[in-house]
Scaffold this active site. Sequence first.
Site, PDB file in Angstrom:
ATOM      1  NE  ARG A  73      -1.830  -2.069   2.863  1.00 25.61           N
ATOM      2  CZ  ARG A  73      -1.911  -3.318   2.430  1.00 25.61           C
ATOM      3  NH1 ARG A  73      -2.863  -3.676   1.615  1.00 25.61           N
ATOM      4  NH2 ARG A  73      -1.040  -4.229   2.815  1.00 25.61           N
ATOM      5  CB  THR A  74       3.414   2.581   2.307  1.00 26.81           C
ATOM      6  OG1 THR A  74       2.630   2.238   3.444  1.00 26.81           O
ATOM      7  CG2 THR A  74       4.094   3.924   2.544  1.00 26.81           C
ATOM      8  CE  LYS A 102      27.265  -2.930  -5.856  1.00 30.41           C
ATOM      9  NZ  LYS A 102      27.421  -1.882  -6.877  1.00 30.41           N
ATOM     10  NE  ARG A 123       6.996   0.665   4.920  1.00 31.28           N
ATOM     11  CZ  ARG A 123       5.763   0.157   4.842  1.00 31.28           C
ATOM     12  NH1 ARG A 123       5.586  -1.095   4.462  1.00 31.28           N
ATOM     13  NH2 ARG A 123       4.702   0.888   5.127  1.00 31.28           N
ATOM     14  CG  HIS A 151       3.309   4.079   8.513  1.00 30.30           C
ATOM     15  ND1 HIS A 151       3.383   4.954   7.439  1.00 30.30           N
ATOM     16  CD2 HIS A 151       2.973   2.871   7.989  1.00 30.30           C
ATOM     17  CE1 HIS A 151       3.107   4.295   6.323  1.00 30.30           C
ATOM     18  NE2 HIS A 151       2.865   3.033   6.620  1.00 30.30           N
TER      19      HIS A 151
HETATM   20  C1  NCD Z   1       1.552  -0.992   7.998  1.00 32.02           C
HETATM   21  C2  NCD Z   1       3.054  -0.874   8.158  1.00 32.02           C
HETATM   22  O1  NCD Z   1       3.826  -1.182   7.273  1.00 32.02           O
HETATM   23  O2  NCD Z   1       3.431  -0.410   9.224  1.00 32.02           O
HETATM   24  N1  NCD Z   1       1.176  -1.203   6.668  1.00 32.02           N
HETATM   25  C3  NCD Z   1       0.876  -0.101   5.923  1.00 32.02           C
HETATM   26  O3  NCD Z   1       1.727   0.684   5.621  1.00 32.02           O
HETATM   27  N2  NCD Z   1      -0.405   0.070   5.597  1.00 32.02           N
HETATM   28  C4  NCD Z   1       0.931  -1.945   8.918  1.00 32.02           C
HETATM   29  C5  NCD Z   1       1.487  -3.330   9.011  1.00 32.02           C
HETATM   30  O4  NCD Z   1       2.411  -3.705   8.327  1.00 32.02           O
HETATM   31  O5  NCD Z   1       0.963  -4.052   9.858  1.00 32.02           O
END
Ligand code: NCD
Length: 491
Positions: A73-74, A102, A123, A151
């Site tokens: 999703r993100t 590396k 991320r 997040h």
């Molecule tokens: C979340 C995350 O990656 O923190 N997912 C997201 O971005 N919608 C929640 C999760 O992984 O549980």
Amino acid sequence: MASKKMASKALPATRHVVSINDLSDKDIETIFDTAQAYLKQLPDKHFSYRIGRSTDVGSNHILASLFYEPSTRTRLSFESAMIRLGGQIITSADPATSSAAKGESLADTVRVIANYADIIVIRHPRDGAARLAAEYSPIPVINGGDGSHEHPTQTLCDLFTLKQKNKRLKNLKVAISGDLRGSRTIHSFVYALARFGATIMPMPAKGMELPAHVDQRLREEFRCHMVSVPKGEGDNTSIDALYVTPEEPHQQTLFSGPEIDRDAGHDLEMLDKKVDALYVTRFQKERWAEKDQAYPRIDRKFLNEPKYSDASVMHPLPRVGELDVAFDSDKRAVYFEQAAYGVPIRMALISLLLGLKGKSLHRFAGGFEQDEQHLYVQPRHIGLHCSNSNCIVHDPMEVQYVRNKFHVVGSGEKTRLRCVYCEREIEHFVVASKKNKWYAADIPPLRRSTDHGLKDIILFANETDARAAGFHSRRAAADPPAARRAGGRAK
Ligand code: NCD
């Protein structure tokens, strides 16, 4: 001349979004207005919550997505958002095929990518990685999730969903269920809920309560207080405590909505009030050593309780069994709509951070007003370190690029050190004077020290470490005759 042409111009101030608290309430409102305008201008024929068309407001701009952890999703909603804006994307989504394999540091990677793109979403499995990236980046960095820290853009989607469903954000009652310790979505979410005066009902899986530093911050910085709720007999859904937040919002709340008079009866009233939303999270197995845990499962039976009769059921997704699929057809299930808002919300955030010019765009200024925070930077080879072993400061690839840094928060007896990167806190430490070579376990008023004053001190985890580094106790130094006569060293 060529060299003159190549010279860099002064860079404009860059805004990063690493924590939800990097955004003021006004900023959040601006993001929501912009997202709303995009939904209106670029509608989908069938679904009001989807973006159905594109604009060219972001043409000539590139988004780099730099993902060191799995994501659906993100990453894809950020990329969709940039494409809907008319921009382009470049992606590094697999650490095994990037220079990280590396041994390249994040600090170097970010400085390189900043030459290829206009904005970065990152991320990373380490708490605080996004703050480190932001420190090294001349272009905006957005945190797409860093370890179990925060997040913030998921929280923007969550709040936007709440606002769409409840027509307000103020004074909501929100239950949060599951892995409250490991879920970064929860940490950003509870800060935001507290800022908007929500009542928060934590319903953790066993041993997965909110982390101590988040709990403490809710109480001290966001002025939440706890109300204990007795467990009812045979009631499998009751909880031990509620956070009620804040009696007088410490910040102007800009969302309109029915005001609740927060008098002494308010807590009781909130206890009886129905739940506006239940936010379910999965067990974050990648952040726990123990992989098999008893975990609450939310299903129709659970949601049949009268207090959930009007509750929106939310989930950041992915779900892995904790939320019954049989519930998907219930009108209270809003999690797919919540995920759809990822596109307009991220379009709005990208537009505002890049200062794109379009009919619907508002000016993005401000930032969350915080108390003045004093910064302590630890000298490299001496003193204390962040206590969180998953903090980016402990990443062997980053150690050359990062110093242990702390904000001095709280006051008096409650003075604490908050890691600038992962925001974990240290409560017990020893203060030493570089100049006088003494240390004191009874902490002098650090909070009142100026930043200049902080430069004269070194902090140690305990007295043993301070002594090992050649410091002596101030108590002994202040009690000279006996100590000196005996030629004894301070204890
Ligand atoms: C979340 C995350 O990656 O923190 N997912 C997201 O971005 N919608 C929640 C999760 O992984 O549980």
